[in-house]
Scaffold this active site. Structure first.
Site, PDB file in Angstrom:
ATOM      1  NE  ARG A 242      -4.282  -1.260  -0.087  1.00 32.85           N
ATOM      2  CZ  ARG A 242      -4.460  -2.284  -0.930  1.00 32.85           C
ATOM      3  NH1 ARG A 242      -3.491  -2.670  -1.730  1.00 32.85           N
ATOM      4  NH2 ARG A 242      -5.616  -2.903  -0.991  1.00 32.85           N
ATOM      5  CD  GLU A 271      -3.071   3.370  -5.374  1.00 30.06           C
ATOM      6  OE1 GLU A 271      -4.116   2.721  -5.581  1.00 30.06           O
ATOM      7  OE2 GLU A 271      -2.037   2.863  -4.927  1.00 30.06           O
ATOM      8  CG  HIS A 290      -3.490  -0.574  -6.843  1.00 29.93           C
ATOM      9  ND1 HIS A 290      -3.824   0.044  -5.669  1.00 29.93           N
ATOM     10  CD2 HIS A 290      -3.524  -1.908  -6.566  1.00 29.93           C
ATOM     11  CE1 HIS A 290      -4.064  -0.862  -4.726  1.00 29.93           C
ATOM     12  NE2 HIS A 290      -3.893  -2.060  -5.251  1.00 29.93           N
TER      13      HIS A 290
HETATM   14  C1  DGY Z   1      -6.263  -5.813  -3.069  1.00 33.91           C
HETATM   15  O1  DGY Z   1      -7.017  -6.759  -3.331  1.00 33.91           O
HETATM   16  O2  DGY Z   1      -6.253  -5.285  -1.958  1.00 33.91           O
HETATM   17  C2  DGY Z   1      -5.385  -5.331  -4.145  1.00 33.91           C
HETATM   18  O3  DGY Z   1      -4.505  -4.341  -3.751  1.00 33.91           O
HETATM   19  C3  DGY Z   1      -6.228  -4.816  -5.276  1.00 33.91           C
HETATM   20  O4  DGY Z   1      -6.913  -3.684  -4.823  1.00 33.91           O
END
Ligand code: DGY
Length: 328
Positions: A242, A271, A290
């Protein structure tokens, strides 16, 4: 109409076959908050369930959804949800662990390799018509195989990355996690190949530091100037967890003034990445939008698990993948 039919608000894309599973049993409204805010707001007061991803669900939104009993997130990460509020209101939160591990590990490894071997930069050299002579020293990359990988976070995805590194590329793997993993029992193929290591030693020894950390009160901003300063000169940083775990100004400083040689980033503090972010155009950053889990197969599997979770919760059963909101 069955008296058990509930109102489901779908706030992110679902494949048609998975939407049909919901529609067969419940009353379904599809309204995405970013593109159809009015319909989304109109459906909130009567919604018993939400399913979707990538939209913050905070206390104010929950106040506008007084009948909400369950949220099924099409993601493994739960940082978009106000966890204490969900717990306080008794709202069940489901997510999609397990089905995306190998896909995210593929993405992270692709990013690591693309960054160290300068894949995007060199592809652009051809696209721009600049391949006019043999590539010289100024455009050489750096080896991946047999280099040391340092993993911050060693859950299922971290272990899938470690397998690629240790078994495929002959890389010694160090990992930092709250407690050591019993590899002999849980991942015997990594026993003796991945070593639980204190953070300062991991940072000093790793050629590639890969962060796979969730965003939580204890990890937000954890990768700060002090941490980057301890990384090995000439090392690479890859973030597949993250963006909120990284102080992006400190990351830029480490790229421009040492010790980092490059960074591969699939996630960012904000983002989509703002147009004016220096990370968008930095010559030694490989940015991705992402896409860790974004393959056709895996996004379908995540949607299917999220729908199963939701149907189970609405049927009064324990969902296959429920998140413990008290864990934070
Ligand atoms: C998640 O599943 O958390 C991935 O980062 C995709 O958003």
């Amino acid at each position: 109409m069955s008296i058990d039919r509930k109102n489901i608000l779908v706030f992110g894309p679902l494949p048609p076959d998975q939407l049909a599973r919901l529609q067969a049993a419940h009353a379904v409204t599809v309204a995405f908050p970013k593109t159809d805010a009015a319909a989304f707001e109109a459906a909130l007061p009567s919604a018993h369930a939400l399913i979707g991803a990538s939209h913050p669900v905070d206390a104010a939104l929950l106040d506008r959804a007084p009948n909400l009993r369950v949220i099924s997130s099409v993601s493994v990460g739960v940082d978009n949800y106000a966890l204490p509020e969900l717990q306080r209101r008794g709202i069940v939160l489901c997510h999609t662990p397990g089905v995306l591990d190998e896909t995210v590990a593929d993405t992270v490894f692709a990013l690591l390799m693309a960054t160290s071997r300068r894949v995007v930069e060199l592809a652009n050299l051809i696209r721009d018509g600049r391949w006019t002579r043999s590539v010289g020293e100024d455009l050489f990359g750096w080896d991946v195989h047999h280099k040391t990988l340092g993993l911050l976070g060693f859950g299922r995805i971290g272990q899938a990355i470690a397998r690629r590194a240790a078994l495929g590329f002959g890389m010694p793997v160090l990992y930092h996690a709250r407690r050591p993993v019993d590899l002999a029992a849980q991942a015997p193929e990594l026993a003796g190949k991945a070593v639980h290591t204190p953070l300062p030693a991991l940072l000093a020894q790793s050629d590639f530091v890969v962060a796979m950390l969730p965003a939580s009160p204890s990890t937000r901003g954890m990768l700060n100037a002090e941490v980057f300063a301890q990384m090995k000169p000439g090392s690479f940083f890859v973030n597949g967890g993250r963006g909120a775990t990284v102080d992006e100004a400190a990351l830029l400083h480490a790229l421009d003034h040492g010790p980092l040689r490059g960074a591969g980033l699939d996630v960012f503090a904000t983002e989509p990445l703002p147009q004016d972010s220096p990370l968008r155009t930095h010559p030694r950053v490989t940015p991705l939008p992402h896409i860790g889990s974004a393959t056709a197969e895996t996004r379908h599997a995540m949607a299917a698990l999220a729908v199963t979770n939701l149907l189970q919760a609405l049927a009064g059963e324990r969902p296959a993948a429920v998140y413990d909101t008290s864990a934070g």
